[in-house]
Design a protein around this motif. Structure first.
Motif, short mmCIF file in Angstrom:
data_model
loop_
_atom_site.label_atom_id
_atom_site.label_comp_id
_atom_site.label_asym_id
_atom_site.label_seq_id
_atom_site.Cartn_x
_atom_site.Cartn_y
_atom_site.Cartn_z
N LEU A 1 0.81 -1.21 0.00
CA LEU A 1 0.00 0.00 0.00
C LEU A 1 0.84 1.26 0.00
N SER A 2 2.07 1.17 0.48
CA SER A 2 2.95 2.34 0.54
C SER A 2 3.76 2.50 -0.74
N ASP A 3 4.51 1.46 -1.08
CA ASP A 3 5.44 1.53 -2.21
C ASP A 3 4.91 0.81 -3.45
N GLY A 4 3.91 -0.03 -3.28
CA GLY A 4 3.45 -0.84 -4.39
C GLY A 4 4.19 -2.15 -4.52
N ASN A 5 5.22 -2.37 -3.65
CA ASN A 5 6.04 -3.58 -3.70
C ASN A 5 6.33 -4.07 -2.30
N GLY B 1 5.84 -2.83 -8.91
CA GLY B 1 4.51 -2.27 -8.72
C GLY B 1 4.54 -0.76 -8.60
N LEU B 2 3.41 -0.13 -8.84
CA LEU B 2 3.28 1.32 -8.72
C LEU B 2 2.79 1.68 -7.32
N SER B 3 3.36 2.74 -6.78
CA SER B 3 2.98 3.19 -5.45
C SER B 3 1.71 4.03 -5.52
N PRO B 4 0.66 3.68 -4.79
CA PRO B 4 -0.54 4.53 -4.79
C PRO B 4 -0.28 5.90 -4.18
N GLN C 1 1.43 7.83 -7.12
CA GLN C 1 0.54 8.06 -8.24
C GLN C 1 -0.57 9.04 -7.90
N CYS C 2 -0.98 9.09 -6.64
CA CYS C 2 -2.10 9.95 -6.24
C CYS C 2 -1.63 11.03 -5.25
N LYS C 3 -0.40 11.49 -5.43
CA LYS C 3 0.18 12.45 -4.48
C LYS C 3 -0.60 13.76 -4.43
N ARG D 1 -13.53 18.46 3.80
CA ARG D 1 -12.82 17.33 4.39
C ARG D 1 -13.53 16.02 4.06
N GLU D 2 -14.85 16.06 3.95
CA GLU D 2 -15.60 14.87 3.57
C GLU D 2 -15.19 14.40 2.18
N PHE D 3 -14.98 15.34 1.28
CA PHE D 3 -14.55 14.98 -0.07
C PHE D 3 -13.14 14.39 -0.06
N SER D 4 -12.27 14.90 0.80
CA SER D 4 -10.91 14.36 0.87
C SER D 4 -10.91 12.91 1.33
N VAL D 5 -11.86 12.55 2.20
CA VAL D 5 -11.99 11.14 2.62
C VAL D 5 -12.45 10.29 1.45
N GLN D 6 -13.37 10.80 0.64
CA GLN D 6 -13.83 10.06 -0.52
C GLN D 6 -12.71 9.85 -1.53
N GLU D 7 -11.82 10.82 -1.65
CA GLU D 7 -10.67 10.67 -2.54
C GLU D 7 -9.79 9.51 -2.11
N VAL D 8 -9.54 9.40 -0.81
CA VAL D 8 -8.74 8.29 -0.30
C VAL D 8 -9.45 6.97 -0.53
N CYS D 9 -10.78 6.95 -0.37
CA CYS D 9 -11.54 5.73 -0.64
C CYS D 9 -11.38 5.29 -2.09
N ARG D 10 -11.35 6.24 -3.01
CA ARG D 10 -11.15 5.90 -4.42
C ARG D 10 -9.75 5.33 -4.65
N ILE D 11 -8.77 5.91 -3.99
CA ILE D 11 -7.38 5.46 -4.19
C ILE D 11 -7.21 4.01 -3.75
#
Length: 396
Positions: free
Chosen positions: A105-109, A172-175, A178-180, A263-273
């Motif tokens: 989940l951190s590095d993708g590997n 692997g790609l790091s989430p 990629q979503c920084k 802030r609610e939207f920022s939580v939804q962004e993390v859920c998508r990631i």
């Protein structure tokens, strides 16, 4: 070492990988450092990574063998003990799989060294720090070099778990990387919210006067007003203003209120990631009693199973001898997470027993109950017949 030593001589020593970090800045506030470490300070990222890692690490897991008749039998062996209880001398099964999940989940590997004896039997599974591992391909074979020890291993002796494979088809790609932008924005929202409420975070009001006041008078008035009315004990009291002062309250502006709600939207962004439903991170704004159970099943199917399948396949391919691959394998048990409510389970078991495709003891085993005598018998109802036989039972 042979060919492994020659690889070390062919390739120049690579520079040690650092914790990747990217500067991300919004139009306000200080620059936010986005890296696998700093991203964990964002509560939504912490909750998502903890949820996924703990969900996988606490699942029952074991070594199974497929018999010739198709039955699946759990194997009790030294390898089973490593996979099921203690992979190495300093980790138990839960911390071992948590490490694998957190790295993915951190590095993708995530990299795990397979320690074998001279006969090829697996003795230990040692997690490696992904920062210290580099990959090489030589003659269509994959090798892993560990910077800290200077050792090089072929792919048969390294378990390599990856999130989504990158362009090279190896790593692997790091989430986080990629979503920084989305994570950095959420971290800035969290920081702004913290400073907004810290010590008021904003001006709650101002004191106005038509007279010119000295610096000493201004400090005395500010300190006196805050001491009497700026604390919880001083709330709801009557303010007495002197020297022609007027108090003007300052409310939260619409822009500030809208920003805090984001802030609610920022939580939804993390859920998508991380492919998690918002209610799993305590956001129940779009959830109801009727759809929570279905969302829990979706969590297992779409959030956990990709990780579980990758871990199962990689371990099954590299922990068994080649002639045993496909016949012996690693398997996680997710049945506990897929359980419905009590009524649904009771109806399901009733149908299974009365139709003969499950026994009473099989049902009791799924509910973590001990077996009973004669509970291995299968039953089938006998009160069904065809329409044209109705009323003819007594005829010759």
């Amino acid at each position: 070492m042979g060919i492994l030593q020659s690889i070390q001589n062919i390739f120049s020593r690579p520079q040690k990988k650092e914790q990747r970090s990217v500067n991300y800045q919004l139009p306000f506030g200080p620059t936010t450092q986005v890296s696998p470490t700093t991203a964990l300070t964002f509560s939504a990222v912490w909750a998502a990574m903890r949820l996924l890692s703990e969900s996988v690490s606490t699942l029952p897991v074991g070594v199974f063998r497929k018999e010739n008749n198709g039955d699946r039998v759990e194997v009790d062996s030294d390898l089973s003990f490593l996979v099921k209880y203690q992979p190495n001398s300093y980790q138990n099964k839960i911390t071992f799989y948590e490490k694998i999940m957190m790295d993915m989940l951190s590095d993708g590997n995530s990299y795990v060294q397979i320690v074998r004896n001279r006969n090829g039997r697996v003795l230990e599974l040692i997690p490696l720090n992904y920062v210290n591992v580099d990959t090489y391909v030589l003659d269509n074979k994959l090798y892993y070099r560990v910077d800290k020890s200077g050792e090089t291993y072929d792919s048969e002796n390294i378990l390599h778990f990856k999130l989504i494979t990158g362009p090279d088809g190896i790593s692997g790609l790091s989430p986080i990387q990629q979503c920084k932008n989305a994570i950095g924005w959420g971290m800035d929202v969290q920081e702004y919210s913290s400073t907004f409420f810290k010590n008021g975070g904003k001006l709650s009001g101002i004191l106005e006067s038509d007279r010119a006041l000295s610096e000493q008078a201004i400090d005395r008035l500010r300190n006196s007003f805050n001491k009497n009315y700026g604390t919880l004990n001083g709330s709801n009291q009557t303010a007495v203003l002197e020297e022609g002062l007027k108090y003007k309250s300052i409310s939260v502006t619409p822009d500030q209120a809208q920003f805090l709600a984001s802030r609610e939207f920022s939580v939804q962004e993390v859920c998508r990631i991380f492919s998690i439903k918002p209610h799993m991170l305590a956001d129940l704004s779009k959830s109801s009693f009727n759809n929570i159970e279905m969302q829990n099943q979706e969590y297992v199917t779409y959030s956990l199973m990709p990780f579980i399948s990758k871990i199962e396949l990689e371990m099954s391919l590299k922990l068994f001898r080649r002639n045993a691959i496909g016949r012996e394998y690693i398997k996680f048990n997710v049945n506990g997470l897929l359980r419905g409510n009590v009524k649904d389970r009771a109806d399901y078991y009733k149908t299974a027993i009365t139709n003969g495709w499950m026994s009473i003891n099989e049902v009791r085993q799924k509910e973590d109950l001990n077996k009973i005598d004669s509970g291995d018998e299968n039953y089938l109802q006998m009160n069904m017949t065809t329409i044209n036989k109705i009323g003819t039972d007594g005829e010759d």
